[in-house]
Structure formats: C-alpha cells, structure tokens
Motif scaffolding. Structure first.
Motif, PDB file in Angstrom:
ATOM      1  N   LYS A   1     -16.711   1.249  -4.060  1.00  0.00           N
ATOM      2  CA  LYS A   1     -15.187   1.806  -4.502  1.00  0.00           C
ATOM      3  C   LYS A   1     -14.367   0.513  -5.071  1.00  0.00           C
TER       4      LYS A   1
ATOM      5  N   GLY B   1       0.963  -1.025  -0.008  1.00  0.00           N
ATOM      6  CA  GLY B   1      -0.156  -0.054   0.130  1.00  0.00           C
ATOM      7  C   GLY B   1       1.045   1.366  -0.014  1.00  0.00           C
TER       8      GLY B   1
ATOM      9  N   TYR C   1     -18.534  -0.497  -0.140  1.00  0.00           N
ATOM     10  CA  TYR C   1     -17.893  -1.570  -0.780  1.00  0.00           C
ATOM     11  C   TYR C   1     -18.182  -1.100  -2.246  1.00  0.00           C
TER      12      TYR C   1
ATOM     13  N   SER D   1     -16.841  -0.062   7.491  1.00  0.00           N
ATOM     14  CA  SER D   1     -18.462  -0.647   7.277  1.00  0.00           C
ATOM     15  C   SER D   1     -18.948  -1.278   8.635  1.00  0.00           C
TER      16      SER D   1
ATOM     17  N   ASP E   1      -3.764   0.501   4.616  1.00  0.00           N
ATOM     18  CA  ASP E   1      -4.368  -0.744   4.294  1.00  0.00           C
ATOM     19  C   ASP E   1      -5.790  -0.532   3.875  1.00  0.00           C
ATOM     20  N   GLU E   2      -6.084  -0.382   2.784  1.00  0.00           N
ATOM     21  CA  GLU E   2      -7.494  -0.166   2.234  1.00  0.00           C
ATOM     22  C   GLU E   2      -8.645  -1.117   2.451  1.00  0.00           C
ATOM     23  N   LYS E   3      -8.481  -2.310   2.485  1.00  0.00           N
ATOM     24  CA  LYS E   3      -9.147  -3.386   3.003  1.00  0.00           C
ATOM     25  C   LYS E   3      -9.606  -3.240   4.464  1.00  0.00           C
ATOM     26  N   LYS E   4      -8.610  -3.198   5.093  1.00  0.00           N
ATOM     27  CA  LYS E   4      -8.701  -2.860   6.686  1.00  0.00           C
ATOM     28  C   LYS E   4      -9.559  -1.517   6.906  1.00  0.00           C
ATOM     29  N   ASP E   5      -9.315  -0.514   6.327  1.00  0.00           N
ATOM     30  CA  ASP E   5      -9.941   0.778   6.430  1.00  0.00           C
ATOM     31  C   ASP E   5     -11.471   0.499   6.103  1.00  0.00           C
ATOM     32  N   LYS E   6     -11.818  -0.142   4.975  1.00  0.00           N
ATOM     33  CA  LYS E   6     -13.267  -0.334   4.631  1.00  0.00           C
ATOM     34  C   LYS E   6     -13.971  -1.246   5.617  1.00  0.00           C
ATOM     35  N   LYS E   7     -13.154  -2.217   6.051  1.00  0.00           N
ATOM     36  CA  LYS E   7     -13.865  -3.134   7.063  1.00  0.00           C
ATOM     37  C   LYS E   7     -14.194  -2.478   8.284  1.00  0.00           C
ATOM     38  N   TRP E   8     -13.194  -1.429   8.937  1.00  0.00           N
ATOM     39  CA  TRP E   8     -13.399  -0.503  10.185  1.00  0.00           C
ATOM     40  C   TRP E   8     -14.793   0.282   9.760  1.00  0.00           C
TER      41      TRP E   8
END
Length: 140
Positions: A140, A2, A138, A25, A16-23
């Motif tokens: 994006k 990243g 999600y 959401s 970490d975009e995945k971690k940010d999205k998970k947080w």
C-alpha cells in the motif's frame, strides 16, 4: 503527523500509519516464523524416520487399531507395548512394522507418508498466507 481522531477516553489520538503497518506485519511475521520452524521440525523428523527405516532394525508387531497399541517381543520372549496414539502407522493385516537402532525398547513405527504430506501442506499454506499478508501490508 496524521489524522486526529477522538478516542473513547475523550483525548485526541494521532493515527500513525507506519506504526500500524509495523504492528500488523509483526503479527504475520511471527506467524510466518512459527510456520517455518514447524516446517523445519517436520522435515527433520521426516528425515529421522527415513534414516531409522534404512539403518535401523525392523520388527513385526501385532497391532490393535481400536486401542492403537503395538505389542512385540524381544528375543528373550519379554513382551513390550507401544502406544501409537501420536502416529498414523502403515499397518497391514493387524501387523505394523517398528524400527529401532540400539535398544528394542525404543522401537517405534514410521509415520505414514500421507501424514507428513498433510503436515507439510498445512504449514506451507500458513507460511504462504503470512508472506502474502506481509506483502499486502507493505504494498500500500
């Protein structure tokens, strides 16, 4: 990996975009679940009020709007007071209808339909915003 950025503590942090999205959401999922639970709670109480009105015994009580108090008596002449601070009862001419099933001490008013509609609308809007935000995260 990243994109690396310098944190306030002088160390490099990896975004970490995945971690940010998970947080993000996760927060909206929690808010959405709470709104859904409140909708279920409101619906159950609404159905209980309707059943109490249909199957219960109705009595007419004096209603003081300033103090939000209903005063009623049983068949023996004993007086009871019910504080209506948590209700928006439908009242007419200083009177309010109270309902009970088995015990007159448990008599309570039926909430007005307008108060149920307000509650439904409030929590439906919160649930809709939560679903919209999760979808937007999600998408994006």
């Amino acid at each position: 990996m990243g994109e690396s950025w310098d944190g306030f503590d002088g160390r490099d942090h990896v975004y970490d975009e995945k971690k940010d999205k998970k947080w993000n959401s996760g927060i909206w999922k929690l808010i959405g679940c709470l709104a859904a639970l409140m909708l279920i709670y409101i619906f159950v109480n609404h159905m209980k009020d309707i059943l109490l009105e249909k199957q219960g015994i109705c009595l007419d009580a004096e209603y003081d709007e300033e103090k939000m108090v209903a005063i009623y008596q049983d068949e023996n002449g004993q007086s009871y007071t019910y504080y209506l601070s948590g209700y928006k009862p439908e009242s007419r001419d200083g009177r309010v209808k109270l309902y009970y099933r088995h015990n007159i001490r448990g008599a309570r008013p039926r909430n007005s339909t307008v108060s149920f509609i307000k509650n439904y609308c409030f929590f439906v809007v919160i649930l809709a915003i939560s679903v919209w935000r999760i979808w937007k995260i999600y998408k994006k």
